[in-house]
Design an enzyme around this catalytic site. Structure first.
Site, PDB file in Angstrom:
ATOM      1  N   GLU A   1       0.172  -0.938  -5.014  1.00 56.06           N
ATOM      2  CA  GLU A   1      -0.685   0.332  -5.237  1.00 56.06           C
ATOM      3  C   GLU A   1      -0.260   1.623  -5.142  1.00 56.06           C
ATOM      4  OE1 GLU A   1      -3.790   2.993  -3.050  1.00 56.06           O
ATOM      5  OE2 GLU A   1      -2.517   2.541  -2.405  1.00 56.06           O
TER       6      GLU A   1
ATOM      7  N   LYS B   1      -7.624   9.603  -7.245  1.00 54.32           N
ATOM      8  CA  LYS B   1      -7.646  10.382  -5.952  1.00 54.32           C
ATOM      9  C   LYS B   1      -8.795  10.973  -6.717  1.00 54.32           C
ATOM     10  CE  LYS B   1      -6.094   8.583  -3.000  1.00 54.32           C
ATOM     11  NZ  LYS B   1      -7.068   7.838  -1.660  1.00 54.32           N
TER      12      LYS B   1
ATOM     13  N   ASP C   1      -1.437   5.918  -5.351  1.00 51.00           N
ATOM     14  CA  ASP C   1      -1.807   6.958  -5.731  1.00 51.00           C
ATOM     15  C   ASP C   1      -1.727   8.292  -6.616  1.00 51.00           C
ATOM     16  OD1 ASP C   1      -4.119   6.008  -3.270  1.00 51.00           O
ATOM     17  OD2 ASP C   1      -1.741   6.780  -2.265  1.00 51.00           O
TER      18      ASP C   1
ATOM     19  N   HIS D   1       0.777  -1.191   0.096  1.00 50.86           N
ATOM     20  CA  HIS D   1       0.301  -0.305  -0.031  1.00 50.86           C
ATOM     21  C   HIS D   1       0.528   1.356  -0.012  1.00 50.86           C
ATOM     22  CE1 HIS D   1      -2.869   2.934   2.210  1.00 50.86           C
ATOM     23  NE2 HIS D   1      -3.486   2.477   1.180  1.00 50.86           N
ATOM     24  N   ARG D   2       0.623   2.009  -1.345  1.00 50.86           N
ATOM     25  CA  ARG D   2       1.730   3.039  -1.646  1.00 50.86           C
ATOM     26  C   ARG D   2       3.082   2.590  -0.955  1.00 50.86           C
ATOM     27  NH1 ARG D   2      -1.401   7.628   2.281  1.00 50.86           N
ATOM     28  NH2 ARG D   2      -3.068   6.521   2.641  1.00 50.86           N
TER      29      ARG D   2
ATOM     30  N   HIS E   1      -1.004  10.940  -2.334  1.00 52.65           N
ATOM     31  CA  HIS E   1      -1.792  10.526  -1.844  1.00 52.65           C
ATOM     32  C   HIS E   1      -2.846  11.620  -1.631  1.00 52.65           C
ATOM     33  CE1 HIS E   1      -4.871   9.391   1.984  1.00 52.65           C
ATOM     34  NE2 HIS E   1      -4.743   8.557   1.076  1.00 52.65           N
TER      35      HIS E   1
ATOM     36  N   GLU F   1      -4.792   3.668  -8.457  1.00 51.11           N
ATOM     37  CA  GLU F   1      -5.787   4.908  -7.379  1.00 51.11           C
ATOM     38  C   GLU F   1      -6.445   5.905  -8.091  1.00 51.11           C
ATOM     39  OE1 GLU F   1      -6.230   5.123  -2.976  1.00 51.11           O
ATOM     40  OE2 GLU F   1      -7.940   6.157  -3.539  1.00 51.11           O
TER      41      GLU F   1
ATOM     42  N   ASP G   1       0.817  -1.863   4.523  1.00 53.87           N
ATOM     43  CA  ASP G   1       1.983  -0.699   4.689  1.00 53.87           C
ATOM     44  C   ASP G   1       2.675  -1.817   4.627  1.00 53.87           C
ATOM     45  OD1 ASP G   1      -0.167   1.153   4.177  1.00 53.87           O
ATOM     46  OD2 ASP G   1       0.700   1.605   6.448  1.00 53.87           O
TER      47      ASP G   1
HETATM   48  O1  G3P Z   1      -6.621   1.405  -2.607  1.00 56.64           O
HETATM   49  C1  G3P Z   1      -6.812   0.673  -0.882  1.00 56.64           C
HETATM   50  C2  G3P Z   1      -6.657   2.359  -0.263  1.00 56.64           C
HETATM   51  O2  G3P Z   1      -5.337   3.023  -0.600  1.00 56.64           O
HETATM   52  C3  G3P Z   1      -7.783   3.591  -0.367  1.00 56.64           C
HETATM   53  O3  G3P Z   1      -7.591   4.143   0.517  1.00 56.64           O
HETATM   54  O4  G3P Z   1      -6.942   6.715   1.393  1.00 56.64           O
HETATM   55  O5  G3P Z   1      -4.944   4.997   1.669  1.00 56.64           O
HETATM   56  O6  G3P Z   1      -5.748   6.384  -0.696  1.00 56.64           O
HETATM   57  P1  G3P Z   1      -6.095   5.725   0.947  1.00 56.64           P
HETATM   58 MG    MG Z   2      -4.679   4.475  -1.955  1.00 59.19          MG
END
Ligand code: G3P
Ligand code: MG
Length: 249
Positions: free
Chosen positions: A35, A112, A37, A8-9, A50, A110, A230
């Site tokens: 993943e 945003k 953003d 995640h990120r 993000h 993703e 993470d």
């Molecule tokens: O894509 C999953 C997650 O990243 C969504 O929430 O706020 O962490 O981008 P956020």
């Molecule tokens: Mg995200």
């Protein structure tokens, strides 16, 4: 079944989120997917950040949409996290795709658009994915159903997923009505019933953001299609433990 582990990120617990060090670390510990953003600059360059503003994760401030890409290139996106990451720059989507296509990684981009509806973000991002021939291993997601609707109309070559953070009566219809093929749900929404409903409909269910070992193990036990974490290194360790304990189902 095997649950796919998306960083995640990037490996954002041990390196500054959405930067090259975070993605490289995620790859090196064995994450299968990344993943990230995407927001758009003033001159319509997709960049990986993000937040809508620069304040939290860079030494700049203000909205990304009010800065050109050239202005963003002068900023530092690592020092806020730890001194050793000083000199880390904001990544463009193009830089990210150029690097990640060299490896067999799945990508979740993703869009945003839940706060700012960046005009043409769907076609701009699709053009990047096509230019790098990454259609078959990319998933486009968004919290905004209109974004997913627009993206799904442009192509069926790239899988789309709708993000969901709140409990609603009929999540599967919400996903289908947007044209998305998959549900990316917040961990608090995860129930056995949701897993079963998605499975019946052949709808991939991926869960965010799963960092604590008992939660990671619960996702594996329920057979979620993927988790966003993470801490990919820890998720991989627990997956080995899970496979050893229960066999690879
Ligand atoms: O894509 C999953 C997650 O990243 C969504 O929430 O706020 O962490 O981008 P956020
Ligand atoms: Mg995200």
């Amino acid at each position: 079944m095997n649950t796919t582990i998306f960083a995640h990120r990037g490996a954002s617990k041990i390196a500054p989120e959405n930067t090259m060090p975070a993605f490289k670390l995620a790859k090196s510990v064995g994450a299968e997917g990344l993943e990230t953003d995407v927001q758009l600059t003033k001159d319509n360059v997709p960049v990986l950040i993000h937040d809508e503003t620069l304040n939290r994760t860079t030494n700049g401030n203000g909205y990304i949409k009010n800065h050109t890409y050239e202005q963003l290139q002068r900023l530092d996106a690592g020092a806020w996290f730890a001194e050793k990451f000083q000199g880390t720059s904001i990544l463009s989507l193009d830089q990210f795709l150029t690097w990640s296509k060299k490896f067999p990684l799945l990508l979740n981009i993703e869009l945003k658009t839940n706060i700012i509806e960046y005009e043409h973000i769907e076609s701009i991002v699709l053009e990047h994915i096509q230019r790098h021939s990454l259609q078959s291993r990319t998933i486009i997601s968004s919290f905004n159903p209109s974004t997913i609707k627009r993206f799904s109309k442009l192509t069926s070559e790239v899988e789309t997923a709708l993000l969901l953070s709140q409990r609603i009566r009929d999540p599967l219809s919400y996903v289908k009505n947007s044209g998305a093929k998959a549900l990316h749900a917040k961990y608090s929404l995860l129930t056995r019933r949701l897993v079963e409903d998605c499975r019946k409909e052949n709808m991939p269910l991926r869960i965010y953001t799963v960092n604590r070992p008992p939660r990671i193990m619960r996702c594996y036990k329920l057979g979620c299609d993927a988790i966003f974490t993470d801490v990919p290194h820890s998720a991989i360790e627990y997956q080995q433990l899970f496979d050893h304990r229960y066999g690879n189902r």
